[in-house]
Design a protein around this motif. Structure first.
Motif, short mmCIF file in Angstrom:
data_model
loop_
_atom_site.label_atom_id
_atom_site.label_comp_id
_atom_site.label_asym_id
_atom_site.label_seq_id
_atom_site.Cartn_x
_atom_site.Cartn_y
_atom_site.Cartn_z
N GLU A 1 0.46 -1.14 0.00
CA GLU A 1 0.12 0.10 -0.32
C GLU A 1 0.52 1.11 -0.04
O GLU A 1 0.77 2.67 -0.40
CB GLU A 1 -0.94 0.07 1.47
CG GLU A 1 -1.81 -0.98 1.06
CD GLU A 1 -2.90 -0.94 2.37
OE1 GLU A 1 -2.55 -0.97 3.48
OE2 GLU A 1 -4.03 -1.57 2.21
N ASP A 2 2.07 1.16 0.13
CA ASP A 2 2.62 2.74 -0.03
C ASP A 2 3.45 2.93 -1.01
O ASP A 2 4.22 3.33 -1.05
CB ASP A 2 4.34 2.32 1.94
CG ASP A 2 3.18 2.27 3.29
OD1 ASP A 2 2.39 3.16 2.93
OD2 ASP A 2 3.70 2.01 4.48
N ILE A 3 4.01 1.59 -1.31
CA ILE A 3 4.86 1.27 -2.77
C ILE A 3 4.26 1.57 -4.13
O ILE A 3 4.66 2.62 -4.42
CB ILE A 3 5.45 -0.09 -2.50
CG1 ILE A 3 6.83 -0.27 -1.73
CG2 ILE A 3 6.38 -0.48 -4.24
CD1 ILE A 3 7.16 -1.86 -2.20
N TYR A 4 2.88 1.42 -3.85
CA TYR A 4 2.11 1.67 -4.82
C TYR A 4 0.50 2.25 -4.08
O TYR A 4 -0.51 1.65 -4.40
CB TYR A 4 1.71 0.10 -5.05
CG TYR A 4 1.59 -0.29 -5.97
CD1 TYR A 4 2.60 -0.11 -7.04
CD2 TYR A 4 3.06 -1.67 -5.64
CE1 TYR A 4 3.95 -1.14 -7.50
CE2 TYR A 4 4.10 -2.21 -5.79
CZ TYR A 4 4.12 -2.16 -7.40
OH TYR A 4 5.69 -2.85 -7.71
N PRO A 5 0.67 4.08 -3.52
CA PRO A 5 -0.16 4.28 -2.90
C PRO A 5 -1.33 4.61 -4.20
O PRO A 5 -1.28 5.12 -5.37
CB PRO A 5 0.10 5.39 -2.53
CG PRO A 5 1.36 5.89 -3.52
CD PRO A 5 2.04 3.85 -3.94
N GLY A 6 -2.72 4.07 -3.92
CA GLY A 6 -3.91 4.79 -5.37
C GLY A 6 -3.25 3.34 -6.31
O GLY A 6 -4.65 4.18 -7.74
N GLU A 7 -2.83 2.99 -6.58
CA GLU A 7 -2.70 2.10 -7.82
C GLU A 7 -2.50 0.66 -7.65
O GLU A 7 -1.14 -0.04 -7.02
CB GLU A 7 -1.34 2.84 -9.06
CG GLU A 7 0.27 2.60 -7.79
CD GLU A 7 0.80 3.27 -8.78
OE1 GLU A 7 1.39 2.18 -9.73
OE2 GLU A 7 0.89 4.41 -8.67
N TRP A 8 -2.93 0.10 -7.88
CA TRP A 8 -3.09 -1.78 -7.24
C TRP A 8 -2.90 -2.39 -8.21
O TRP A 8 -2.64 -2.74 -9.85
CB TRP A 8 -3.80 -1.65 -6.57
CG TRP A 8 -3.60 -3.30 -5.38
CD1 TRP A 8 -4.32 -4.70 -6.10
CD2 TRP A 8 -3.34 -3.02 -5.16
NE1 TRP A 8 -4.12 -5.40 -5.29
CE2 TRP A 8 -3.24 -4.24 -4.22
CE3 TRP A 8 -2.08 -2.49 -4.07
CZ2 TRP A 8 -2.19 -4.80 -2.66
CZ3 TRP A 8 -2.12 -2.87 -2.64
CH2 TRP A 8 -1.73 -4.04 -2.73
N GLY B 277 9.76 -3.75 -11.99
CA GLY B 277 9.57 -3.48 -13.19
C GLY B 277 9.74 -2.27 -13.72
O GLY B 277 10.63 -1.38 -14.96
N ASP B 278 9.70 -1.17 -12.30
CA ASP B 278 9.95 0.07 -12.41
C ASP B 278 11.40 0.90 -11.33
O ASP B 278 10.83 0.22 -9.70
CB ASP B 278 8.91 1.19 -12.37
CG ASP B 278 8.04 1.44 -11.30
OD1 ASP B 278 8.30 1.81 -10.21
OD2 ASP B 278 7.07 0.18 -10.82
N ALA C 177 10.89 2.50 -3.85
CA ALA C 177 9.79 2.88 -2.01
C ALA C 177 9.46 2.00 -1.45
O ALA C 177 9.97 2.16 0.21
CB ALA C 177 8.48 2.81 -3.11
N PHE C 178 10.57 0.80 -1.74
CA PHE C 178 10.68 0.44 -1.58
C PHE C 178 11.06 -0.20 -0.27
O PHE C 178 11.03 -0.15 1.02
CB PHE C 178 10.71 -1.70 -1.97
CG PHE C 178 10.22 -2.82 -1.58
CD1 PHE C 178 10.37 -3.15 -0.56
CD2 PHE C 178 12.24 -3.22 -1.29
CE1 PHE C 178 10.07 -5.04 -0.18
CE2 PHE C 178 12.92 -4.68 0.08
CZ PHE C 178 11.46 -4.68 0.22
N SER D 21 13.37 2.34 1.10
CA SER D 21 12.80 3.39 1.52
C SER D 21 11.69 3.41 2.76
O SER D 21 11.28 4.64 3.56
CB SER D 21 12.92 5.37 1.53
OG SER D 21 11.51 4.56 -0.09
N HIS D 22 10.02 2.48 2.31
CA HIS D 22 9.95 2.38 3.78
C HIS D 22 10.64 1.71 5.22
O HIS D 22 11.44 1.44 4.77
CB HIS D 22 9.38 1.14 3.45
CG HIS D 22 7.86 0.57 4.01
ND1 HIS D 22 7.77 0.38 5.55
CD2 HIS D 22 6.63 1.05 3.22
CE1 HIS D 22 6.54 0.30 5.86
NE2 HIS D 22 5.58 0.36 4.85
N PRO D 23 10.09 2.37 5.83
CA PRO D 23 10.58 2.43 6.92
C PRO D 23 10.51 0.92 7.78
O PRO D 23 11.35 1.08 8.65
CB PRO D 23 9.27 2.73 7.86
CG PRO D 23 8.68 4.09 7.43
CD PRO D 23 8.60 3.63 6.05
N ILE D 24 10.48 0.30 7.17
CA ILE D 24 10.29 -1.70 7.88
C ILE D 24 11.72 -2.01 7.29
O ILE D 24 12.30 -2.48 7.64
CB ILE D 24 9.10 -2.46 7.28
CG1 ILE D 24 7.83 -1.64 8.07
CG2 ILE D 24 9.55 -3.62 7.31
CD1 ILE D 24 6.29 -3.16 8.09
#
Length: 181
Positions: free
Chosen positions: A80-87, A129-130, A136-137, A139-142
């Motif tokens: 959900e954090d890597i792909y906000p609004g685009e699933w 693929g991008d 985004a992955f 830099s995710h806090p986890i």
């Protein structure tokens, strides 16, 4: 009949990974759908993210603790954090998240990790693929927390000259062996 005749599993290790593998034919080698059919009617327990939960407990990872203790699906939280609004296709993206997280835990270098996340493994796991999704992955806090603690654990092993394995035996670090091993 075959399952009953070979009910005792024997496990062995490998020089290439810290994981154990069943030796010989076993139900674990079946694809998930066939395994479920073979075990239909048996009690099923889902040890969801148990390996990740062990790492969380041993390494004391607050961001991961919040997700796991809230009984949230850690893979969905990441996606959900890597792909906000685009699933995307959840299963494919989840597989890549899992590969990325466990590659971090088991010591994959950052260059190889970026390549894996971008392109996949060339086998059954597709990459993101991008580059935006890769960043985004990473830099995710986890993920940042996992990478920072992995670096700390590596330092501890180097300084101590080895580490205890899961059975309590001391494994000395041979200077000719890569630290990830």
């Amino acid at each position: 009949i075959t399952l009953r005749g070979q009910a005792t599993l024997i496990y062995a290790g490998s020089d290439r990974t810290p994981r154990l593998y069943a030796i010989g034919a076993s139900i674990h080698q079946l694809p998930r759908a066939l395994r479920r059919t073979a075990l239909k009617g048996c009690i099923e327990l889902d040890a969801k993210a148990c390996q990740l939960a062990i790492v969380e407990k041993l390494w004391r990872l607050p961001a991961l603790t919040r997700v796991l203790s809230g009984r949230k699906d850690v893979w969905r939280v990441l996606l959900e954090d890597i792909y906000p609004g685009e699933w995307r296709d959840y299963d494919s993206a989840k597989d890549m998240c899992k590969r990325g997280v466990y590659s971090i835990i088991f010591g994959m270098g950052i260059t190889n990790l970026r390549d894996l996340l971008y392109a996949g493994d060339g086998n059954k796991t597709d990459g993101f693929g991008d580059h935006r999704s890769v960043e985004a992955f990473l830099s995710h806090p986890i993920v940042e927390e996992l990478m920072a603690e992995r670096k700390q654990q590596r330092s501890i092993v180097l300084q101590a000259g080895g580490a205890h394995n899961a059975f309590g035996s001391w494994i000395s670090r041979d200077r000719n062996t890569p630290i990830r091993s």
